[in-house]
Design a protein around this motif. Sequence first.
Motif, mmCIF file in Angstrom:
data_model
loop_
_atom_site.group_PDB
_atom_site.id
_atom_site.type_symbol
_atom_site.label_atom_id
_atom_site.label_comp_id
_atom_site.label_asym_id
_atom_site.label_seq_id
_atom_site.Cartn_x
_atom_site.Cartn_y
_atom_site.Cartn_z
ATOM 1 N N GLU A 24 0.857 -1.182 0.000
ATOM 2 C CA GLU A 24 0.000 0.000 0.000
ATOM 3 C C GLU A 24 0.892 1.230 0.000
ATOM 4 O O GLU A 24 1.506 1.571 1.009
ATOM 5 N N ASN A 25 1.002 1.892 -1.130
ATOM 6 C CA ASN A 25 1.855 3.060 -1.275
ATOM 7 C C ASN A 25 1.019 4.332 -1.231
ATOM 8 O O ASN A 25 0.990 5.106 -2.176
ATOM 9 N N VAL A 26 0.311 4.514 -0.137
ATOM 10 C CA VAL A 26 -0.537 5.680 0.070
ATOM 11 C C VAL A 26 -0.276 6.198 1.475
ATOM 12 O O VAL A 26 -0.192 5.416 2.422
ATOM 13 N N LYS A 27 -0.130 7.507 1.582
ATOM 14 C CA LYS A 27 0.037 8.117 2.906
ATOM 15 C C LYS A 27 -0.925 9.286 3.042
ATOM 16 O O LYS A 27 -1.051 10.107 2.144
ATOM 17 N N LYS A 28 -1.596 9.337 4.163
ATOM 18 C CA LYS A 28 -2.470 10.462 4.505
ATOM 19 C C LYS A 28 -1.589 11.504 5.163
ATOM 20 O O LYS A 28 -0.906 11.235 6.143
ATOM 21 N N MET A 29 -1.597 12.715 4.617
ATOM 22 C CA MET A 29 -0.766 13.804 5.126
ATOM 23 C C MET A 29 -1.639 15.056 5.194
ATOM 24 O O MET A 29 -1.823 15.721 4.175
ATOM 25 N N GLY A 30 -2.176 15.338 6.357
ATOM 26 C CA GLY A 30 -3.073 16.475 6.492
ATOM 27 C C GLY A 30 -4.290 16.270 5.609
ATOM 28 O O GLY A 30 -4.940 15.227 5.661
ATOM 29 N N MET B 288 -4.107 15.925 2.460
ATOM 30 C CA MET B 288 -3.631 15.289 1.231
ATOM 31 C C MET B 288 -3.583 13.774 1.395
ATOM 32 O O MET B 288 -3.190 13.264 2.433
ATOM 33 N N GLN B 289 -3.968 13.092 0.331
ATOM 34 C CA GLN B 289 -3.768 11.654 0.239
ATOM 35 C C GLN B 289 -2.718 11.478 -0.855
ATOM 36 O O GLN B 289 -2.981 11.781 -2.031
ATOM 37 N N VAL B 290 -1.531 11.026 -0.481
ATOM 38 C CA VAL B 290 -0.404 10.953 -1.405
ATOM 39 C C VAL B 290 -0.195 9.504 -1.850
ATOM 40 O O VAL B 290 0.011 8.621 -1.022
ATOM 41 N N HIS B 291 -0.264 9.286 -3.154
ATOM 42 C CA HIS B 291 -0.006 7.976 -3.754
ATOM 43 C C HIS B 291 1.377 8.055 -4.406
ATOM 44 O O HIS B 291 1.667 9.012 -5.117
ATOM 45 N N VAL C 230 -1.336 13.359 -5.859
ATOM 46 C CA VAL C 230 -1.892 13.875 -4.611
ATOM 47 C C VAL C 230 -3.387 14.114 -4.809
ATOM 48 O O VAL C 230 -3.793 14.754 -5.783
ATOM 49 N N LEU C 231 -4.168 13.591 -3.879
ATOM 50 C CA LEU C 231 -5.613 13.795 -3.901
ATOM 51 C C LEU C 231 -6.005 14.679 -2.735
ATOM 52 O O LEU C 231 -5.381 14.646 -1.671
ATOM 53 N N ASP C 232 -7.052 15.469 -2.938
ATOM 54 C CA ASP C 232 -7.564 16.356 -1.895
ATOM 55 C C ASP C 232 -8.509 15.555 -1.005
ATOM 56 O O ASP C 232 -9.661 15.312 -1.351
ATOM 57 N N ASP C 233 -8.016 15.146 0.149
ATOM 58 C CA ASP C 233 -8.767 14.291 1.069
ATOM 59 C C ASP C 233 -9.831 15.061 1.847
ATOM 60 O O ASP C 233 -10.642 14.462 2.531
ATOM 61 N N SER C 234 -9.834 16.386 1.716
ATOM 62 C CA SER C 234 -10.830 17.185 2.442
ATOM 63 C C SER C 234 -12.159 17.252 1.681
ATOM 64 O O SER C 234 -13.151 17.720 2.220
ATOM 65 N N LYS C 235 -12.156 16.775 0.437
ATOM 66 C CA LYS C 235 -13.370 16.788 -0.381
ATOM 67 C C LYS C 235 -13.842 15.349 -0.594
ATOM 68 O O LYS C 235 -13.035 14.443 -0.758
ATOM 69 N N GLU C 236 -15.154 15.183 -0.589
ATOM 70 C CA GLU C 236 -15.730 13.850 -0.689
ATOM 71 C C GLU C 236 -15.290 13.095 -1.940
ATOM 72 O O GLU C 236 -15.021 11.897 -1.902
ATOM 73 N N HIS D 29 4.345 18.940 3.573
ATOM 74 C CA HIS D 29 4.589 17.632 4.189
ATOM 75 C C HIS D 29 5.821 16.989 3.585
ATOM 76 O O HIS D 29 6.186 17.265 2.440
ATOM 77 N N GLN D 30 6.433 16.108 4.358
ATOM 78 C CA GLN D 30 7.591 15.334 3.917
ATOM 79 C C GLN D 30 7.154 13.895 3.676
ATOM 80 O O GLN D 30 6.619 13.254 4.574
ATOM 81 N N LEU D 31 7.392 13.403 2.484
ATOM 82 C CA LEU D 31 7.160 12.011 2.144
ATOM 83 C C LEU D 31 8.516 11.326 2.109
ATOM 84 O O LEU D 31 9.403 11.761 1.378
#
Length: 146
Positions: free
Chosen positions: A25-31, A33-36, A68-74, A135-137
């Motif tokens: 799973e190469n996804v990290k939640k950062m604030g 942002m959902q970073v793939h 990067v996906l905007d995790d604050s929007k549905e 954020h730092q990945l």
Amino acid sequence: MKNILQTCLFIILVSLTLISNVFAENVKKMGSMQVHYMAINATFLTPKIAKAYNIERSRFNGLINISVLDDSKESRPAKAVSIQGKARNDIGQIKTLEFDEVKEGDAIYYLAQVNYTNEETFYFDITISDGKETHQLKFKQKFYVD
């Protein structure tokens, strides 16, 4: 012709993301942002796709793909960001990553290349900023010459 190449790149990148997620799973939640992210051998790309996006298709070249996906929007839409990074190998050599932004419809990808030798491990340190958050990945990837 360019639209066909863009569509092919999009399909390949999405497929590679799905394949890589099967193994890790190469996804990290950062604030907000959902970073793939993933790092692959550039030979996974077809010669036409590599040429269209100025990617060196070589057994000694890795491709780093970040979206990067905007995790604050549905609907989690793609998010445009500023991205910079470095890759360090086991003997301390540092390579600056030059990211190019690729837009495919609603998707946004950030692509960078890194040259490697067989069984070389890189430790990636990538800064991602949307102007409000930074954020730092950090991740590592071992590359193999095929």
